[in-house]
Each structure stands twice: as structure tokens, then as C-alpha cells.
Design an enzyme around this catalytic site. Structure first.
Site, mmCIF file in Angstrom:
data_model
loop_
_atom_site.group_PDB
_atom_site.id
_atom_site.type_symbol
_atom_site.label_atom_id
_atom_site.label_comp_id
_atom_site.label_asym_id
_atom_site.label_seq_id
_atom_site.Cartn_x
_atom_site.Cartn_y
_atom_site.Cartn_z
ATOM 1 N N ASN A 89 4.749 -54.882 -113.204
ATOM 2 C CA ASN A 89 5.661 -53.837 -112.763
ATOM 3 C C ASN A 89 5.080 -52.434 -112.876
ATOM 4 O OD1 ASN A 89 8.339 -52.390 -112.360
ATOM 5 N ND2 ASN A 89 7.908 -51.894 -114.509
ATOM 6 N N SER A 141 6.255 -52.632 -102.492
ATOM 7 C CA SER A 141 7.128 -51.521 -102.123
ATOM 8 C C SER A 141 7.538 -51.619 -100.664
ATOM 9 C CB SER A 141 6.433 -50.182 -102.361
ATOM 10 O OG SER A 141 7.257 -49.111 -101.919
ATOM 11 N N TYR A 154 -0.467 -44.299 -102.531
ATOM 12 C CA TYR A 154 0.500 -45.276 -103.062
ATOM 13 C C TYR A 154 0.620 -46.475 -102.123
ATOM 14 C CZ TYR A 154 4.961 -47.181 -104.696
ATOM 15 O OH TYR A 154 5.957 -48.010 -105.161
ATOM 16 N N LYS A 158 -0.193 -50.494 -102.870
ATOM 17 C CA LYS A 158 0.861 -51.503 -102.795
ATOM 18 C C LYS A 158 0.571 -52.545 -101.719
ATOM 19 C CE LYS A 158 3.503 -50.292 -106.180
ATOM 20 N NZ LYS A 158 3.712 -51.194 -107.332
ATOM 21 N N PRO A 184 10.922 -53.457 -103.337
ATOM 22 C CA PRO A 184 12.186 -52.731 -103.441
ATOM 23 C C PRO A 184 12.268 -51.549 -102.484
ATOM 24 C CG PRO A 184 10.728 -51.977 -105.153
ATOM 25 C CD PRO A 184 9.965 -53.026 -104.375
ATOM 26 N N SER A 185 13.460 -51.045 -102.352
ATOM 27 C CA SER A 185 13.663 -49.751 -101.708
ATOM 28 C C SER A 185 13.246 -48.668 -102.710
ATOM 29 C CB SER A 185 15.130 -49.603 -101.302
ATOM 30 O OG SER A 185 15.351 -48.366 -100.669
ATOM 31 N N VAL A 187 13.739 -46.658 -105.672
ATOM 32 C CA VAL A 187 14.586 -46.980 -106.820
ATOM 33 C C VAL A 187 14.899 -45.745 -107.663
ATOM 34 C CG1 VAL A 187 14.820 -48.428 -108.870
ATOM 35 C CG2 VAL A 187 13.548 -49.269 -106.880
#
Length: 248
Positions: A89, A141, A154, A158, A184-185, A187
């Protein structure tokens, strides 16, 4: 509830707050043994895990330090007797125009967002192969499927996470190890608030089918499902928990 998770040992990186804390809470509710790895103090997460009925241990270390990772995982295996689940994570995110990204910044993104996942997988896989069982779940992501400016570094890291997930899944299937990613969206988390990205989050939320901010509790059930026996035939996948932001 997934009764089998009560017997599982979970290593979770980036456990101190935000998404990591939400995932730790979800595993604690299943009765799992949760072992947090983070460069930050995880005392708050530990209190939550214990209050929810889980067992908690914490290793405070730098996830760019390969020797520290190897030593920590060896210590975990020796003390717990097993390593069942790895949740990758830990990560960093900040908006920055491409022209302002220097090599040091680029390398830091790679080290934390991608290389740390490689190092953690390298460390845990021998133990999982020996047991004939393992679950590796990594955070990708949803930003990869959106036209988001100022996130080139980023997004690159990802995307690499998804490639690593697919490659590992292909190699590890015969050993009873599944490898998946959760996308995820944007967060709501302390980290996003610190870097001043709330205005970006409001834009992302407006583009979702479910028009509210994504929170850690929206992701945690998907992670625990992928760790459960119910997901034993799911591997190499990137699963989206993004309120309908993307449709791929």
C-alpha cells in the site's frame, strides 16, 4: 466475514494512516494478525487493530532499504511461522508539472511506489511458495485511466505496479499464490490533505457515477475479499473501487 482470515498473517505497508489504516482495520475485524511496515509511527493503527480484535505488530523502517526489508520479513516469518498475505500500500503522490520533475524526484517515486513492492514481493514469495499459499495485493490507481495533468511520475510508477502484478501472477499461479491490484479513485486521506490536493479531489468526485469522496473504507472490503478463499481463482487482475470513475 471470511473465517479463514482469522488464521492469516498479513503484512501491510504504509500502515500508519489513510488507506493503510483502513485496510488494517478491515483485517482486524476478520481477526487476522496484522503486521504494519511504515517509516512513520503506527501506534494509532495498532490501537485500532487491537480494539477490533486483531493481533498487531509493527516494523518502523524505510521501504527503500532492501536490507531492512529482507531482515524484517525474515524476522516476521521466524516469529509468526508463516506469511500468508502481503498488501503493498505504501506510496507517495503530489501534483507536479513534468518540466519540474528532476531525476531525484523521479527516482524517489520509483523507489517508493514501485521498487518497494518489488522488494516486498521478493522477500515474501519464498515463504509463500514453501507453504503453497499466498495472496499479494498491491495498490494501483484509477488516475491511469483519466486525463489528469501533473501526475506523470506517479502514473508511470502505478502503471508499473500493474505490469508487475500481471507478470507475478503468471509465474506464481502454480504455487498457490494469487497476485492482484486494487485501483481506487482519489482517496480522502491525511496525505492528500497535506499536499493540498483537495481541489483536485473535488474535480475527480464530480466525474464519478457515485458523487462522493472515496474513503479508505471503500477499498478495504475489496482487499479482504481478494485475500479470502472466495478469490482463489482470481489473479493477475486490476480491480477498480472508484465509484464509477472508470469503466475498464
Amino acid at each position: 466475514m471470511y473465517p479463514e482470515l482469522k488464521e492469516r498473517v498479513v503484512i501491510l505497508t504504509g500502515a500508519s494512516r489513510g488507506i493503510g489504516q483502513g485496510i488494517a482495520t478491515a483485517f482486524a475485524e476478520q481477526g487476522s494478525t496484522v503486521i504494519g511496515i511504515d517509516r512513520l509511527d503506527c501506534a494509532e493503527t495498532g490501537e485500532i487493530v487491537r480494539a477490533k480484535g486483531g493481533s498487531w505488530h509493527h516494523y518502523q523502517l524505510d521501504l527503500t532499504d532492501s536490507t531492512a526489508i529482507t531482515n524484517a520479513v525474515a524476522d516476521i516469518a521466524a516469529k509468526q511461522g508463516r506469511i500468508d498475505i502481503l498488501v503493498n500500500n505504501a506510496g507517495i503522490l503530489n501534483a507536479m508539472p513534468f518540466e519540474e520533475i528532476d531525476l531525484a524526484t523521479w527516482n524517489r517515486y520509483l523507489a517508493i511506489n514501485t521498487t518497494s513492492q518489488f522488494l516486498m514481493a521478493k522477500a515474501v514469495i519464498p515463504h509463500m511458495k514453501k507453504a503453497g499459499f499466498g495472496r499479494i495485493i498491491s495498490l494501483a490507481s484509477g488516475i491511469l485511466l483519466t486525463p489528469a495533468p501533473f501526475y506523470a511520475a506517479y502514473m508511470a510508477t502505478k502503471n508499473a505496479v500493474i505490469g508487475l502484478t500481471r507478470g507475478l501472477a503468471t509465474e506464481m499461479g502454480e504455487f498457490g499464490i494469487t497476485v492482484n491490484a486494487v485501483s481506487p479513485s482519489y482517496v480522502t486521506s491525511p496525505g492528500q490533505i497535506e499536499v493540498g490536493s483537495t481541489h483536485i479531489q473535488s474535480i475527480v468526485t464530480s466525474q464519478q457515477a457515485i458523487k462522493r469522496d472515496c474513503v479508505p473504507a471503500d477499498l478495504a472490503p475489496l482487499v479482504t475479499f481478494l485475500a479470502s478463499d472466495g478469490a482463489q481463482f482470481i489473479t493477475g487482475q486490476t480491480m477498480h473501487a472508484d465509484g464509477g470513475l472508470t469503466y475498464k
